[in-house]
Every structure is written in structure tokens, then in C-alpha cells.
Design a protein around this motif. Structure first.
Motif, PDB file in Angstrom:
ATOM      1  N   VAL A  74      -7.278  -0.500   9.517  1.00  0.00           N
ATOM      2  CA  VAL A  74      -6.846  -1.727   8.903  1.00  0.00           C
ATOM      3  C   VAL A  74      -6.332  -2.518  10.089  1.00  0.00           C
ATOM      4  CG1 VAL A  74      -4.339  -1.614   7.311  1.00  0.00           C
ATOM      5  CG2 VAL A  74      -5.654   0.711   7.780  1.00  0.00           C
TER       6      VAL A  74
ATOM      7  N   ARG B 181       1.178  -0.794  -0.106  1.00  0.00           N
ATOM      8  CA  ARG B 181      -0.029  -0.295  -0.064  1.00  0.00           C
ATOM      9  C   ARG B 181       0.758   1.343   0.081  1.00  0.00           C
ATOM     10  NH1 ARG B 181      -3.516   1.166   4.089  1.00  0.00           N
ATOM     11  NH2 ARG B 181      -1.421   0.307   5.279  1.00  0.00           N
TER      12      ARG B 181
ATOM     13  N   HIS C  53       3.506  -4.014   8.585  1.00  0.00           N
ATOM     14  CA  HIS C  53       3.442  -3.583   6.905  1.00  0.00           C
ATOM     15  C   HIS C  53       2.870  -1.925   7.103  1.00  0.00           C
ATOM     16  CE1 HIS C  53       0.403  -4.091   3.527  1.00  0.00           C
ATOM     17  NE2 HIS C  53      -0.776  -2.930   3.878  1.00  0.00           N
TER      18      HIS C  53
ATOM     19  N   LEU D   3      -0.718  -0.251  -4.184  1.00  0.00           N
ATOM     20  CA  LEU D   3      -1.768  -0.738  -4.258  1.00  0.00           C
ATOM     21  C   LEU D   3      -2.617  -0.532  -3.166  1.00  0.00           C
ATOM     22  CD1 LEU D   3      -0.373  -3.845  -5.649  1.00  0.00           C
ATOM     23  CD2 LEU D   3      -1.498  -2.015  -7.314  1.00  0.00           C
ATOM     24  N   GLY D   4      -3.743  -1.053  -3.453  1.00  0.00           N
ATOM     25  CA  GLY D   4      -4.601  -1.023  -2.090  1.00  0.00           C
ATOM     26  C   GLY D   4      -4.975  -1.923  -1.216  1.00  0.00           C
ATOM     27  N   LEU D   5      -6.025  -1.264  -0.269  1.00  0.00           N
ATOM     28  CA  LEU D   5      -6.420  -1.821   0.463  1.00  0.00           C
ATOM     29  C   LEU D   5      -6.875  -3.762   0.365  1.00  0.00           C
ATOM     30  CD1 LEU D   5      -6.668  -2.450   3.515  1.00  0.00           C
ATOM     31  CD2 LEU D   5      -8.817  -1.304   3.643  1.00  0.00           C
TER      32      LEU D   5
ATOM     33  N   GLU E 242      -6.596  -5.209  -2.163  1.00  0.00           N
ATOM     34  CA  GLU E 242      -4.982  -6.197  -2.599  1.00  0.00           C
ATOM     35  C   GLU E 242      -3.935  -6.287  -1.525  1.00  0.00           C
ATOM     36  OE1 GLU E 242      -6.327  -3.997  -5.998  1.00  0.00           O
ATOM     37  OE2 GLU E 242      -5.792  -2.998  -4.236  1.00  0.00           O
ATOM     38  N   ALA E 243      -4.250  -5.640  -0.945  1.00  0.00           N
ATOM     39  CA  ALA E 243      -3.225  -6.130   1.004  1.00  0.00           C
ATOM     40  C   ALA E 243      -3.767  -7.167   1.919  1.00  0.00           C
ATOM     41  CB  ALA E 243      -3.384  -5.262   2.143  1.00  0.00           C
TER      42      ALA E 243
END
Length: 340
Positions: A207, A56, A91, A66-68, A70-71
Motif C-alpha cells: 500500500v 480506508r 495514513h 472508503l477503499g484503496l 479513493e486513497a
């Protein structure tokens, strides 16, 4: 509304699964179980090189950009194979702690809560003064409990290098979380970085809560796979045990809970709404814990043996459920949303 993974997201998921299958297969898992508390730093650095911790982080800052969602896919795969280590804390530290994106091991101090992998940390965020080593039910997750105390002063803290320990851990009686000796706190100072929770505030980052839910989803999925595989191959009275109605029901419930949790976790990754994240965490915790318990039922006594990985999924699910943003906190958040 239809929600499906894009081709790029599928490629990311498959790439992470392939990396973990190659570097943390069954033999590596058994080696980790047989040497509790030891973090595979070569694997950790390889994860950093692959961009696991910097998914991210903006490309201009050296991340993947990338974004949440993908995480969440990456952490689901990590949960599926029981990958050990402070994955969430490291992370979250990418971009704010030097070296975190490349594989430095970062842990986060939690006011009045549990800290995972304190002994293996290169960097500690927040206050871990007075940390007491615990005997964890999960052999792959060493724990410390941190008491209250101010976190505003980020001077050097007495801690350890990669191979030392701030507490002398001795044998303890049976129990889920048994305090051990904290007499030996000698060791070189370790860098403490601002970023821990302030006293009196929830030790939860939305998150972090969602990424924990993603790990739980991975466990729920793997538990379903193991149960179905065993039900198809184990025979009793001349037929697979999956032919018996009681076992069919257990496997069906495993699948339903996992897929409901998957829909909630994926949706929360898109909206990033705290209420959606709380609901996803509740469903994922239930899917992981109840799923692993039902998987044990399908396996019978075999699932409790040390050679089996089934009990490891249950123990990890128990430990993850103790992290910040667990059942009580999520229920209170949802209740507050419903009464507004």
C-alpha cells in the motif's frame, strides 16, 4: 474494459483539490520552501479532520470507510501540489496508532533506509536508533538515514518534540544526500510503536508503494500542466514556443507517460495485486522524474530558478524514488512473477 471514476470518486478528488488549493496554494508552498523542515501542524490537523488519513479506516472505527482507489485519488492530489509531510506513514498508521487519524504526525523507521520528517514526528514506528541527518535535494523533505539494528525492542528512544532536533544539522557540502553531524542526540523520550520492518526483510508495504506511486502521478500530471501552460504563453520569434516541433514532442511525451502511469496506478488500486503495484510504481516513478526533467527543458533556464516550482517537482520526484519499493525491488518482483 472501461475504467472511469464514479461520481463519488470525482467528488472526493475535487474536494481534496479544493481543500489543498485553499490551504496550500502558491504562497504556502513558497513559505514552506523558505522555512525548510517546518511542518504546518494546523494544516496537518485540518487534513485529519477532513478524513485524509482515515479514508480506508472503517466507519465503525471512526474512519471514512472508503477503499484503496479513493486513497490513491487523494494522494495524487497531494503529490500534485507538493504537500509536505510524512503522508504515507501517517495514513498507514490510522487505526493502529492513537491520534494518527486525527492528525498526529507519524513516521516509520526503515531498516537501512531513509526516514522522512523524523524531527517533526509525534510517534515513531519501528527503530530509528542511530539516525543520521541528511541534506536532502528537496527543501520540503527533511531526511534521516537509519542504519541496521534490531527492531524487536520498542522501548523509549531518544528523540525530539515538535520543535527540537535529535541531530545538530550543520552546513554541508553540495550533494544529493550528504551525511551531517549526529553529535547532539539529547531530547525527551518519544513513544516508539511496534510496526517497523524486521531485519533482513524488505521495508515495503504494497500500500505504501502504491500511495507513493500516486504521489508521483500527481507530480507527473502537474509537470505536464506547467509545461503546456508555458509552451502556450512563452513566445520566441513572434510565436508561442509550443508551435515548435521539439517542444510539441516534449509536451506529447509528458502527457503519454502521465496517462500510462495513471492507468497503471488506478488499475493497481482496484486489483491490489503486488505485481500490478510494482508495475505502477515503475511507470509512475518514470513519469514523475522524466516528466519533471522535460518540463524543465520546456521552461529553459527559468525552470531552475528558485522562484519557479518546476525544480521542486523534480527534486521531490527524486526523493520519492528513493523510498522502499523503488525501481530495483519492483523489477525483481516482476521478474519473479514472470518466471513462475
Amino acid at each position: 474494459m472501461r475504467f472511469q471514476l464514479t461520481d463519488d470518486q470525482r467528488a472526493l478528488r475535487d474536494g481534496v483539490r479544493e481543500l489543498l488549493a485553499r490551504r496550500f496554494g502558491r504562497e504556502a508552498l513558497r513559505a514552506a520552501v523558505d522555512t525548510p523542515g517546518r511542518l504546518d501542524r494546523a494544516l496537518w490537523r485540518e487534513l485529519g479532520e477532513a478524513g485524509f488519513f482515515a479514508l480506508r479506516l472503517a466507519e465503525d472505527d471512526g474512519g471514512v470507510g472508503l477503499g484503496l482507489p479513493e486513497a490513491v485519488l487523494a494522494f495524487e492530489e497531494a503529490g500534485r501540489v507538493l504537500l509536505p509531510g510524512p503522508l504515507v506513514a501517517t495514513h498507514l498508521a490510522a487505526g493502529t496508532v492513537s491520534g494518527a487519524a486525527d492528525g498526529s504526525v507519524v513516521v516509520a523507521g526503515v531498516d537501512g533506509g531513509l526516514v522522512e520528517w523524523l524531527d517533526a514526528a509525534d510517534v515513531v514506528r519501528g527503530d530509528t536508533a542511530g539516525a543520521v541527518a541528511l541534506r536532502s535535494v528537496d527543501p520540503l523533505t527533511p531526511l534521516h538515514r537509519v542504519g541496521g539494528g534490531a527492531v524487536a525492542d520498542f522501548g523509549p528512544v531518544r528523540a525530539v518534540g515538535p520543535s527540537a532536533s535529535p541531530q545538530r544539522v550543520s552546513e554541508a557540502d553540495a550533494g544529493d544526500f550528504v551525511p551531517l553531524s549526529s553529535a547532539d542526540t539529547a531530547g525527551p523520550p518519544r513513544l516508539a510503536v511496534p510496526g517497523g520492518p524486521a531485519p533482513g526483510r524488505p521495508a515495503t508495504d504494497p500500500v505504501a508503494v502504491l500511495l507513493t506511486a500516486a504521489e508521483q502521478l500527481g507530480t507527473a500530471t502537474r509537470a505536464c500542466e506547467l509545461a503546456v501552460q508555458h509552451a502556450r504563453t512563452r513566445e520566441q520569434f513572434g510565436q508561442p514556443i509550443g508551435a515548435f516541433q521539439a517542444v510539441k514532442h516534449l509536451c506529447a511525451q509528458l502527457l503519454v507517460r502521465a496517462e500510462v502511469a495513471r492507468a497503471a496506478v488506478y488499475a493497481a488500486a482496484v486489483t491490489a495485486d503486488p505485481a500490478d503495484i510494482a508495475a505502477a510504481r515503475l511507470l509512475a516513478d518514470e513519469a514523475a522524474v522524466r516528466g519533471a526533467r522535460d518540463c524543465l527543458q520546456v521552461h529553459g533556464g527559468m525552470g531552475f530558478t528558485w522562484e519557479s516550482e518546476v525544480h521542486l517537482h523534480l527534486k521531490r520526484a527524486w526523493v520519492r524514488a528513493q523510498r522502499g519499493g523503488g525501481r530495483t525491488e519492483c523489477e525483481e518482483l516482476l521478474a519473479a512473477e514472470l518466471t513462475v
